[in-house]
Scaffold this motif. Structure first.
Motif, PDB file in Angstrom:
ATOM      1  N   ARG A 275     -19.418  29.270  15.575  1.00  0.00           N
ATOM      2  CA  ARG A 275     -18.137  30.274  16.847  1.00  0.00           C
ATOM      3  C   ARG A 275     -18.292  30.154  17.577  1.00  0.00           C
ATOM      4  N   GLN A 276     -19.266  30.834  18.654  1.00  0.00           N
ATOM      5  CA  GLN A 276     -19.308  31.024  19.944  1.00  0.00           C
ATOM      6  C   GLN A 276     -19.862  29.524  20.744  1.00  0.00           C
ATOM      7  N   LEU A 277     -20.381  28.125  20.060  1.00  0.00           N
ATOM      8  CA  LEU A 277     -20.157  26.859  20.778  1.00  0.00           C
ATOM      9  C   LEU A 277     -18.133  26.458  20.701  1.00  0.00           C
ATOM     10  N   ALA A 278     -17.737  26.970  19.972  1.00  0.00           N
ATOM     11  CA  ALA A 278     -16.396  26.114  19.398  1.00  0.00           C
ATOM     12  C   ALA A 278     -15.518  26.936  20.791  1.00  0.00           C
ATOM     13  N   GLN A 279     -15.925  28.845  20.522  1.00  0.00           N
ATOM     14  CA  GLN A 279     -14.818  29.233  21.821  1.00  0.00           C
ATOM     15  C   GLN A 279     -15.806  28.244  23.436  1.00  0.00           C
ATOM     16  N   ARG A 280     -16.289  28.521  23.652  1.00  0.00           N
ATOM     17  CA  ARG A 280     -17.208  27.598  25.166  1.00  0.00           C
ATOM     18  C   ARG A 280     -16.783  26.413  25.195  1.00  0.00           C
ATOM     19  N   ALA A 281     -16.704  25.149  24.417  1.00  0.00           N
ATOM     20  CA  ALA A 281     -16.389  24.358  24.199  1.00  0.00           C
ATOM     21  C   ALA A 281     -14.932  23.836  25.542  1.00  0.00           C
ATOM     22  N   ALA A 282     -15.285  23.331  26.161  1.00  0.00           N
ATOM     23  CA  ALA A 282     -14.040  23.169  27.173  1.00  0.00           C
ATOM     24  C   ALA A 282     -13.042  21.922  26.809  1.00  0.00           C
ATOM     25  N   PRO A 283     -11.575  22.157  27.430  1.00  0.00           N
ATOM     26  CA  PRO A 283     -10.903  21.367  26.410  1.00  0.00           C
ATOM     27  C   PRO A 283     -10.729  19.531  26.624  1.00  0.00           C
ATOM     28  N   ALA A 284     -11.498  19.374  28.087  1.00  0.00           N
ATOM     29  CA  ALA A 284     -11.921  18.189  27.567  1.00  0.00           C
ATOM     30  C   ALA A 284     -12.194  17.513  26.432  1.00  0.00           C
ATOM     31  N   VAL A 285     -13.511  18.403  26.209  1.00  0.00           N
ATOM     32  CA  VAL A 285     -14.740  18.090  24.648  1.00  0.00           C
ATOM     33  C   VAL A 285     -13.653  17.591  23.522  1.00  0.00           C
ATOM     34  N   VAL A 286     -12.936  19.392  23.843  1.00  0.00           N
ATOM     35  CA  VAL A 286     -12.277  18.681  22.264  1.00  0.00           C
ATOM     36  C   VAL A 286     -11.070  17.386  22.374  1.00  0.00           C
ATOM     37  N   ASP A 287     -10.503  17.078  23.359  1.00  0.00           N
ATOM     38  CA  ASP A 287      -9.550  16.093  23.530  1.00  0.00           C
ATOM     39  C   ASP A 287     -10.600  14.858  23.351  1.00  0.00           C
ATOM     40  N   VAL A 288     -11.824  14.828  23.727  1.00  0.00           N
ATOM     41  CA  VAL A 288     -12.557  13.795  23.685  1.00  0.00           C
ATOM     42  C   VAL A 288     -12.810  13.547  21.982  1.00  0.00           C
ATOM     43  N   LEU A 289     -13.765  14.663  21.082  1.00  0.00           N
ATOM     44  CA  LEU A 289     -13.766  14.448  20.113  1.00  0.00           C
ATOM     45  C   LEU A 289     -12.478  14.368  18.798  1.00  0.00           C
ATOM     46  N   ALA A 290     -10.624  14.779  19.582  1.00  0.00           N
ATOM     47  CA  ALA A 290      -9.823  14.389  18.331  1.00  0.00           C
ATOM     48  C   ALA A 290      -9.597  12.859  19.062  1.00  0.00           C
TER      49      ALA A 290
END
Length: 193
Positions: free
Chosen positions: A143-158
């Motif tokens: 949960r803590q990692l997910a909160q700290r993930a930069a939007p760019a990381v989430v964009d790549v994952l998506a």
């Protein structure tokens, strides 16, 4: 394929540039760094996992994606095999995954998600094992990692398919982190509407 610092697209490939790789690697290095002390308390004279995380950070700051980075990842994996405790092994695997993150391939395959989230999943497993296999500790860690993930990381994952099935507890943690980050994307998209 890398062309002028960006990876080219082919029909089953995902657009992925060098900056994307640096963002993903920064996230992975931050995940692994949190549990380095777990390994070092088991093997205080073995710097291989720390060296792997340092190499990952060097890449993030503009370093080469080459043999030295790959060698540090393999060295961290060997360190995992030499550790005395399961928690230390997972911490070293987190470091290995951080140094391997720059080798995320632009292939539309679920297995590539491990390059993005593997360090976080191994770190969460190390945290669970330190807490006498308390699964709640791993979930909170994610949960803590997910909160700290930069939007760019989430964009790549998506851009990639969801994390694959299997992989034992680390695979389960990978899928949980994957789900959490993708849910964050959906929430952000709904807020933009």
């Amino acid at each position: 394929m890398v062309e002028d610092g960006a990876m080219t697209r082919e029909p089953s490939e995902i657009a992925l540039g060098m900056q994307d790789l640096r963002e993903v690697t920064g996230f992975a290095a931050a995940c692994a760094e949190v549990v380095l002390d777990v390994f070092e308390s088991d093997r205080p004279d073995d710097s291989r996992p720390r060296d792997a995380v340092s190499a990952a950070w060097e890449f993030v700051r503009g370093g080469e994606r080459g043999k030295a980075l790959r060698d540090r990842a393999w060295a961290a994996l060997r360190a995992a095999r030499s550790a005395d405790t399961a928690a230390a092994r997972e911490a070293a695997r987190a470091a290995m995954a951080a140094a391997a993150a720059p080798y995320l391939h632009p292939l539309a395959r679920a297995t590539q998600v491990k390059h993005i989230l593997g360090a976080g999943a191994h770190a969460a497993r190390a945290a669970e094992l330190v807490a006498d296999d308390d699964r709640g500790v791993g979930v909170e860690h994610l949960r803590q990692l997910a909160q700290r993930a930069a939007p760019a990381v989430v964009d790549v994952l998506a851009r990639f398919p969801a994390a694959p099935d299997g992989g034992g507890r680390v695979g389960e943690l990978t899928r949980m982190l994957d789900d959490g980050l993708r849910a964050r994307t959906r929430i952000e998209q709904d807020a933009d509407r």
